[in-house]
Design an enzyme around this catalytic site. Structure first.
Site, mmCIF file in Angstrom:
data_model
loop_
_atom_site.group_PDB
_atom_site.id
_atom_site.type_symbol
_atom_site.label_atom_id
_atom_site.label_comp_id
_atom_site.label_asym_id
_atom_site.label_seq_id
_atom_site.Cartn_x
_atom_site.Cartn_y
_atom_site.Cartn_z
ATOM 1 N N ASP A 217 0.837 -1.185 0.000
ATOM 2 C CA ASP A 217 0.000 0.000 0.000
ATOM 3 C C ASP A 217 0.880 1.246 0.000
ATOM 4 O OD1 ASP A 217 -2.711 1.275 0.537
ATOM 5 O OD2 ASP A 217 -1.582 2.001 2.266
ATOM 6 N N GLU B 5 1.769 -0.446 -5.046
ATOM 7 C CA GLU B 5 0.838 0.634 -5.367
ATOM 8 C C GLU B 5 1.741 1.851 -5.556
ATOM 9 O OE1 GLU B 5 -3.344 2.429 -3.721
ATOM 10 O OE2 GLU B 5 -1.728 2.169 -2.270
#
Length: 800
Positions: free
Chosen positions: A439, A475
């Site tokens: 993330d 990401e």
């Protein structure tokens, strides 16, 4: 998150902190315990503690301690003799059960707390009685000790002593029980965050300086505890040959939520729904196998906390992007218990998925923690060493925030880098997982300030003998300046490709001015990834993800409908690139509903026929809806759960059948999952290209065609000379295919390319048809004109 444009909503982040005054206030309220709060005096230098001195020895609690206000305690019994503590070892970090000197069993505790003055390990009996044991050994900033007789199942935490001086970033507060950063299991949940769990006086009248006023109330009764666990359980060892080891080019990722996927599954027993055991149940595994995915990407399963602003509104963090324990499986997802049983349950889940040929990828959140900004709670790292673990601004009261969640871990610091890499290796070697999706990975790649692809984090991963062998997905952005880094991560890494998402959404809603960008996205995004030895599978292609609209909502809503989140519909992105097909939300207009179903089939077909690694979101294959909520992070209810009752409807069963058939085609045909980029140059004696683009007239596109307005694109995939060899060194040869994508409002006469491209074609997929269980089977000659229905996709197999 799904893109730089779709920046993570502040999920209960602190309100923006004001600038510090020129003369900062003193750190603690004056007066006797229980006195009314008063504004702290101005501060011009370090201020010593004016309240209770740090503990100088263990304190044995025989029951809960009653607190009457900040800095006040009552009912504390006299101390009892503590258990013995031996020197132990500074490594490994955490609580490790083992055999000590003279064969005595016990647990070694080791905690890095660089600037601390003292550390106590706090042991809890089943009735809540707390025994504090000082760790007197200090080696390389690691406090450690071996406590005989402490066995698996024992709950524990730490109290760390030191200066309270927020202006320099020092926030030690021994009144707060801290979760071990290396805890393997956590007992309890952060289902409430009362004032006692904050290091400062949360409700101080002047919020401008609230974070500088220390709160001395004991937090132990209100926070979860770490649990000592067996490091190795018989039968839970991991061997490499149990892992599917699916090559990247053959991978199909299925993003799911452990709880949300199983909560309404009719084949999963009620007592197992929402748990690791539920996901391991044969009924859940069967769906994944029949669908044809090769890996599940689990939304965060690290122990996480719920944000205070959600709890006050009667909501909970559903997605879990609020980590507080990087080694512990989230306790609320365990069916077998939270006294360490969750570790074995998680391992059994992984084993069940491996046996079905499915890899397990974890969505991990190492960029920030649940402690948020300076007004957030004190749960773990902030109380261990605030300055050592977090990036602070020049004004050290404030946190550098590249995540939108209040804080950012300081990955340049060796102990933080060690925490992250130790955690990653643990999940691979001891929990059996096969990879990670990071993330906001750009935040991890920042050196001092800027994103740096030679950063310590990326360098350590690249040389680590364990981590460089697993699947690594970035990401590739964060919310800070220069944080958008799509296409920039080094070899070994794959990336979420939001440019693919945007181009495909725009094409099917009729918003692309031309098809140049779409051509790159359909063919593997060579403009982004054809460097440094990277391959087409560096691109993880997706149309939807956990945040944003579901596939069904993407064609049913033009505006977000997040009112249930309690933030006045301000959360979630406004850049949805969606089209509601003529009506907002649910409608009884059958023409609109038929068009929506066709658009879902178009988007799904495009995704699964594109070069790169496709990612599906759980429930999209059966038309799941969130009612237009594009930020369901706090919807731990029917909105956030997969609705399996959809399969009682014929259209949803047909959609699932199409997904299965497309994935079976992808699995059977290597030309649909290439390991090398297309060259676009003539190949072989007949001079055919490995990839060719055609106009509706059946002729190859010219340079001008790429710049002209277009609602249709067709491309030919040659299977005659695929780069690479099979495992026996033989050439890889496959069928050739023609893909036609038509987003126009009316039917299109399209001429199929004739010889030498093809003598004939067979229609394999036609999204204009409601019935999708079987291939259409229509056969046409090369050079023949066919009618492509409005807003539809077709896949033709070359037959001669």
């Amino acid at each position: 998150m799904s893109s730089a444009a779709e920046q993570r909503p502040v999920q209960g982040g602190d309100p923006e902190a004001p600038e510090a005054p020129d003369a900062p206030p003193a750190p603690r309220p004056a007066g006797q315990s229980g006195a009314p709060p008063v504004r702290p005096a101005a501060r011009t230098g370090p201020v010593p503690h004016t309240g209770p001195l740090p503990h100088t020895g263990p304190v044995h609690h025989t029951g809960p301690v009653t607190h009457t206000g900040p800095g006040a305690t009552a009912g504390t019994p006299p101390p009892a003799p503590p258990p013995p503590v031996w020197p132990g070892s500074p490594t490994p970090l955490g609580a490790r059960y083992r055999t000590g000197p003279d064969g005595v069993a016990g647990t070694n505790f080791a905690l890095w707390a660089g600037g601390a003055e003292a550390v106590e390990v706090c042991l809890f009996d089943p009735d809540g009685t707390e025994t504090r044991v000082p760790l007197t050994e200090l080696t390389h900033e690691i406090w450690h000790g071996f406590v005989p007789g402490v066995r698996p199942g024992r709950r524990y935490g730490y109290r760390v002593h030191g200066r309270w001086d927020p202006w320099t970033g020092a926030r030690w507060n021994p009144a707060k029980l801290l979760l071990d950063p290396y805890a393997r299991a956590v007992d309890g949940d952060f289902d409430r965050l009362p004032p006692e769990v904050y290091g400062h006086v949360r409700d101080w009248p002047d919020q401008h300086v609230a974070d500088t006023v220390r709160d001395d109330r004991d937090s132990a009764p209100y926070v979860p505890k770490g649990v000592v666990v067996h490091e190795a359980v018989p039968g839970d060892e991991w061997a490499d040959d149990r892992r599917p080891k699916t090559p990247w080019a053959d991978s199909v990722i299925y993003e799911l939520h452990v709880r949300g996927f199983t909560m309404r599954h009719p084949g999963v027993p009620e007592e197992l729904r929402g748990t690791y055991a539920g996901l391991a149940h044969p009924a859940a595994v069967e769906h994944l196998v029949r669908l044809g995915v090769t890996a599940v990407e689990l939304l965060p399963v690290h122990q996480f906390a719920h944000e205070d602003h959600l709890l006050r509104r009667g909501l909970r963090n559903h997605w879990g992007y609020n980590s507080i324990g990087y080694f512990a499986p989230h306790a609320a997802y365990a069916a077998t218990g939270t006294g360490g049983q969750q570790v074995g349950e998680f391992r059994r889940m992984v084993r069940a998925l491996h046996e079905a040929g499915i890899e397990v990828i974890l969505d991990v959140v190492y960029n920030h923690t649940a402690e948020a900004g300076e007004l957030g709670p004190m749960l773990s790292l902030r109380g261990v060493d605030n300055r050592g673990y977090y990036r602070l601004q020049h004004d050290a009261r404030r946190y550098a925030d590249y995540t939108g969640c209040g804080n950012t871990l300081h990955v340049v610091q060796p102990q933080v880098l060690r925490l992250i890499t130790d955690s990653l290796r643990y999940w691979v070697t001891e929990m059996g997982v096969d990879g990670f999706r990071f993330d906001l990975a750009a935040a991890l790649a920042r050196s001092m300030h800027d994103v740096d692809m030679l950063s310590p984090f990326l360098a350590v991963i690249a040389q680590d003998p364990v981590l460089r062998r697993v699947k690594l997905i970035a990401e590739p952005w964060d919310v800070g300046s220069g944080g958008y880094q799509v296409g920039a991560f080094p070899p070994l890494w794959t990336e979420w490709n939001d440019r693919y998402r945007d181009a495909v959404r725009d094409f099917w809603r009729g918003a692309l001015p031309d098809v140049r960008d779409l051509g790159y996205r359909l063919s593997g995004s060579s403009d982004l990834y054809a460097w440094g030895g990277r391959r087409p599978y560096a691109s993880v292609n997706f149309v939807t993800a956990h945040d944003g609209f579901t596939l069904r909502d993407l064609v049913s809503y033009e505006r977000k409908h997040n009112e249930a989140n309690g933030e006045d519909n301000r959360d979630g992105t406004d850049d949805n690139r969606s089209w509601n097909c003529g009506a907002e939300g649910g409608t009884g207009d059958e023409a609109v509903n038929a068009l929506r179903r066709r658009q879902i089939r178009n988007l799904l077909t495009t995704l699964l026929l594109s070069t790169g690694v496709p990612m599906l979101v759980a429930g999209d294959e059966m038309g799941r809806t969130q009612g237009g909520n594009n930020n369901a992070y706090c919807q731990d209810n029917e909105t956030g759960w997969v609705d399996w009752s959809l399969l009682e409807e014929g259209w949803a069963r047909e959609l699932l059948a199409l997904a299965r058939r497309l994935l079976a085609l992808r699995r059977a045909h290597p030309v649909l999952r290439r390991r090398a980029f297309f060259s676009g140059r003539p190949q072989g004696a007949d001079g055919l290209r490995d990839l060719a683009w055609f106009t509706a007239a059946g002729e190859e596109m010219t340079e001008g065609d790429w710049y002209a307005p277009a609602r249709t694109i067709a491309f030919y995939l040659s299977g005659r000379d695929i780069p690479g060899r099979d495992e026996r060194g033989r050439a890889v040869v496959d069928d050739s295919f023609l893909v036609v994508l038509h987003a126009g409002e009316g039917p299109l006469e399209h001429r199929l390319p004739g010889p030498p491209w093809a003598e004939g074609y067979q229609l394999v997929v036609d999204t204009s048809r409601e019935e999708q269980e079987r291939a259409p089977g229509e056969v046409c000659r090369g050079g023949e004109a066919v009618t492509v229905p409005p807003r539809s996709a077709q896949l033709w197999r070359v037959t001669g």
